[in-house]
Design an enzyme around this catalytic site. Structure first.
Site, PDB file in Angstrom:
ATOM      1  N   ASP A  36       0.937  -1.198  -0.197  1.00  0.00           N
ATOM      2  CA  ASP A  36      -0.127  -0.004   0.062  1.00  0.00           C
ATOM      3  C   ASP A  36       0.866   1.159  -0.007  1.00  0.00           C
ATOM      4  O   ASP A  36       2.177   1.017   0.161  1.00  0.00           O
ATOM      5  CB  ASP A  36      -0.974  -0.056   1.350  1.00  0.00           C
ATOM      6  CG  ASP A  36      -2.239   0.833   0.764  1.00  0.00           C
ATOM      7  OD1 ASP A  36      -2.210   1.837  -0.060  1.00  0.00           O
ATOM      8  OD2 ASP A  36      -3.267   0.603   1.608  1.00  0.00           O
TER       9      ASP A  36
HETATM   10  C1  NOJ Z   1      -4.108   4.009   0.072  1.00  0.00           C
HETATM   11  C2  NOJ Z   1      -5.364   2.767   0.464  1.00  0.00           C
HETATM   12  O1  NOJ Z   1      -5.242   2.498   1.464  1.00  0.00           O
HETATM   13  C3  NOJ Z   1      -5.401   1.984  -0.628  1.00  0.00           C
HETATM   14  O2  NOJ Z   1      -6.678   1.337  -0.854  1.00  0.00           O
HETATM   15  C4  NOJ Z   1      -5.250   2.652  -2.154  1.00  0.00           C
HETATM   16  O3  NOJ Z   1      -5.503   1.536  -3.235  1.00  0.00           O
HETATM   17  C5  NOJ Z   1      -3.951   3.419  -2.381  1.00  0.00           C
HETATM   18  N1  NOJ Z   1      -3.923   4.428  -1.287  1.00  0.00           N
HETATM   19  C6  NOJ Z   1      -3.800   3.730  -3.579  1.00  0.00           C
HETATM   20  O4  NOJ Z   1      -4.579   4.844  -3.739  1.00  0.00           O
END
Ligand code: NOJ
Length: 782
Positions: free
Chosen positions: A309
């Site tokens: 993430d």
């Molecule tokens: C953070 C989020 O937790 C995740 O779900 C998302 O896909 C990513 N950022 C990318 O935007």
């Protein structure tokens, strides 16, 4: 597997097996589980595999690490802190082969222009992978995932994902960071809106549907995208429901609850998985070898791409797990995390780690190979560009809008419709004057909900617009308050609207900015400013003897005892997407009956949280009027509305479950049937089957959903529902601290089966499981 790849895997395995391994905080034990091979991981052609081998042989270390780096660009705001901005010259990075994928670019022409640089100007011409967060629609926005789950209709949800995939791919996106498959029992957590609720089985069914919808039959098709099951793992179990919080739960619960939808994703052939921000039992997910290597790769046999993430590798430093960025890179790579999102610890430190011997090149090669395989499966080497005329034909088509309307309608959950003292106000009939009040009746952004892709306010038809278009209907609209603050003259305006109306419809609850990432709430009620509007509306409606209908827009269960008591009708509409208004009009005017069911319990107040249906019994289960039992002095143990609950415009009766055999062996199966009868007008419901394993070598939940069937029944129709349930479906996970896990176990015991229309149903029968206690079985599907 190609010989070179096999050799590489063996080398990596050997390296991991004998080298000094940093402690993961969890015992790493040999598995006794049969590996679960993903169903849909199409093997690459010899041509494609050969191309990957040749590329790997030709790549410099810098180019390899480039494939493991994901940058960001585009119109969407960053979805997390940007510790550094390493990708300022993004196109230069693409040209230099120092980047393998990009998050957030938008539009086929723009993306093609980036792709041309990757293909024509980088040394090896490796195409770029374009990622976006397409969660519940690209431009045609469907209900938020919690609403999608409330349909209990995987076919509807699969079609949502398919349309989202077709629109995304037509606009140049290859990879979506969806489905979000976390299970959550805490409505304070803002991201519960992105989940399928509290149940691992319902979550697994929805997960499989979305993976099928996104990925289609071939990832190379112009209407398919690579799916990404996230967030691995247990992100929904954060302490206190605070986003990014600590997760500490038993290995048994880990396997039985949060991991189960991921297993369904793996079995459905999901192409990628994203690691979570949180730690799991002391080890951050992005460096957690137990979940990433032992469970995901070894036990499940899953061979797709793992992405971090946003900066989650870096976050292992404040977690207190990695000493510095170099250590973070080492820990994530050793754990099996292939691609880093937004941060650059791999790019910055892998060379040094290789030089000092903390990492071996085959480990890097294996991660790069997974990226290249994803690009091959997407067909990008042969067809790197998007047909720029396609979007015009695909995006926001009338058929997609029609499906969005259907999906929204199906997601609504009617919680109350009149009672013994007041007649049901819904559906209403034409020739009516409506006082339409509340801040969410004409708020397009709130209707879209969080993570609304490239959805636009102007695409949304609001409730106000739709009701005004109904023939014979006069709408007196009054906002009353803002979502979280009073509005000067708001109450007076509400009273004036009601003074001249036959019914009050209040649209209240949460905006899109009150749930979602980083938006946990300690108070899960409708905000006070809106409650004041409702109280005034109730008084004014009473004075005129007209009903008050509450439409509750929300992305989490809200505590609503006052509303449940004082409104004449209450319907949860979640954040319904672009077809919000037409779907509401269909249901309010009776062209369609509500058929959604709660995918999550609605508590009476936040102090009960967590309150979920599949809890354990305790040694002193609740008994009324007794002191020394599992209870609160001042509050019920039960939610206000239970999991699986929902009303329609008709009533349905459900027979007790009937089983084909009174007994079956622990490796056998049984057919369970039940009858559902619609006593009134045509409408939908969901037949639900639960089980309890009352005595086992590990204590079991009081109920577990094991099967369900959404139904549409004509007036007075009876339908027989039939399920074949394998004894494996009754299995539980048995960990063995310090020894070898037994894995999934099914025991020769008596199982109680409950059938009905929600999780509190009493109609039951008993099934005897006979024969051997079986251990290490394949986990229950889906
Ligand atoms: C953070 C989020 O937790 C995740 O779900 C998302 O896909 C990513 N950022 C990318 O935007």
């Amino acid at each position: 597997m190609k010989p070179a790849a096999a050799a590489c895997s063996l080398l990596v395995a050997a390296m991991l097996g004998c080298g000094a391994r940093p402690s993961t905080g969890m015992a790493e034990k040999p598995s006794r589980l049969p590996p679960v091979r993903p169903a849909a991981s199409a093997a690459l052609s010899n041509h494609a595999a050969g191309r990957i081998d040749r590329l790997l042989a030709a790549m410099t270390l810098e180019e390899k690490l480039g494939q493991l780096s994901q940058g960001r660009t585009g119109s969407l705001p960053p979805t997390g802190p940007e510790t550094r901005k390493p990708f300022d010259d993004l196109l230069g990075e693409v040209r230099a082969g120092r980047i393998g994928s990009i998050l957030s670019p938008h539009g086929a022409a723009h993306i093609n222009s980036i792709q041309r640089i990757a293909v024509n100007e980088s040394r090896l011409g490796i195409p770029i992978l374009i990622a976006n967060d397409i969660i519940h629609g690209y431009r045609t926005i469907f209900p938020v995932p919690l609403g999608e789950a409330a349909t209990w209709r995987p076919a509807v949800v699969e079609q949502d994902a398919h349309i989202a995939a077709a629109e995304s791919r037509a606009e140049g996106t290859h990879w979506t960071f969806a489905p979000m498959v976390d299970v959550c029992r805490d409505p304070r957590w803002g991201r519960i809106v992105e989940t399928s609720g509290e149940d691992p089985f319902l979550g697994a069914v929805m997960t499989a549907a979305k993976v099928r919808g996104f990925q289609g039959r071939s990832l190379a098709a112009p209407d398919a995208v690579l799916a990404c099951a996230k967030h691995f793992a247990a992100y929904g179990f954060a302490e206190g429901g605070r986003d990014y919080g600590t997760v500490d739960l038993s290995i048994e619960t880990l396997h039985e609850v949060p991991l189960r939808p991921f297993l369904a994703a793996a079995r459905t052939g999901v192409g990628s998985i994203m690691t979570a921000f949180n730690e799991v039992n002391g080890v951050p997910a992005s460096g957690n070898r137990y979940i990433l290597r032992d469970v995901l790769r070894r036990d499940w046999g899953w061979n797709g791409l793992v992405v971090s993430d946003w900066e989650s590798t870096l976050e292992m430093i404040p977690h207190g797990f990695a000493a510095d960025e170099k250590d973070a890179a080492r820990l994530s790579l050793l754990a099996g995390l292939d691609v880093e999102m937004s941060s650059t610890t791999y790019r910055d430190h892998a060379a040094a780690l290789l030089a000092e011997g903390s990492l071996q090149m085959p480990l890097i090669d294996q991660a790069v190979r997974r990226v290249l395989e994803a690009k091959e499966k997407l067909g990008l080497f042969d067809h790197p560009y998007t047909d720029e005329a396609l979007a015009g034909r695909v995006v926001l088509s009338p058929e997609s809008r029609a499906h969005a309307r259907e999906a929204a309608r199906r997601s609504f959950v009617l919680l109350k419709n009149g009672n013994a003292n007041s007649p049901a106000p819904l559906p209403i009939h034409h020739e009516v004057r409506i006082a339409l009040i509340g801040p969410l009746a004409d708020n397009p952004r709130a209707a879209l909900g969080t993570w609304a892709g490239f959805g636009r306010d102007e695409d949304v038809v609001t409730i106000k617009t739709s009701l005004e278009q109904e023939p014979g209907v006069i709408v007196h609209a009054a906002q009353g308050s803002n979502a979280q603050s009073p509005l000067s003259g708001g109450i007076e305006a509400v009273e004036a609207a009601i003074a001249d109306s036959d019914i009050v419809i209040a649209v209240v609850g949460e905006t899109d900015a009150m749930n979602g990432e980083g938006l946990s709430r300690a108070d899960i009620t409708v905000p006070p400013a809106q409650m004041e509007v409702l109280a005034a509306a109730r008084r004014a409606a009473d004075a005129r003897h007209i009903p008050l209908v509450v439409l509750l827009m929300c992305g989490r269960p809200l505590a609503l005892p006052w509303i449940a008591e004082h409104a004449d009708a209450v319907m949860v509409i979640w954040h319904p997407g672009i077809e919000c208004g037409p779907a509401i009009a269909d249901v309010v005017f009776g062209r369609a009956a509500p058929s959604g069911r709660l995918p999550v319990s609605f508590p009476r107040d936040v102090n009960q949280v967590p309150v979920f249906y599949n809890h354990k019994s305790s040694g002193r289960p609740f008994k009324p009027h007794e002191r020394y039992v599992n209870r609160y002095l001042d509050q019920s143990n039960e939610p206000l509305f239970p999991f699986g609950f929902g009303l329609g415009y008709s009533t349905f009766t459900y027979s007790a479950p009937h089983i084909s055999h009174a007994a079956t062996s622990t490796d056998g199966s049984v057919t369970v049937t039940m009858q559902v009868h619609n006593t009134g007008a045509a409408g939908g419901t969901v037949a639900q089957l639960y089980f309890q394993d009352p005595i086992a070598t590990r204590t079991r939940p009081v109920r577990q959903l094991v099967a369900f069937e959404p139904l549409d029944l004509n007036a007075d129709e009876t339908r027989t529902v039939s399920w074949t349930i394998a004894a494996d479906q009754f299995a539980f996970y048995s960990a063995n601290p310090g020894g070898v896990d037994e894995g999934w176990v099914v025991e020769p015991r008596e199982i109680r089966l409950f059938a009905g229309g929600d999780s509190t149903t009493k109609a039951s029968t008993s099934l005897r499981l006979t024969g051997l206690r079986r251990t290490g079985i394949a986990p229950p599907s889906p």
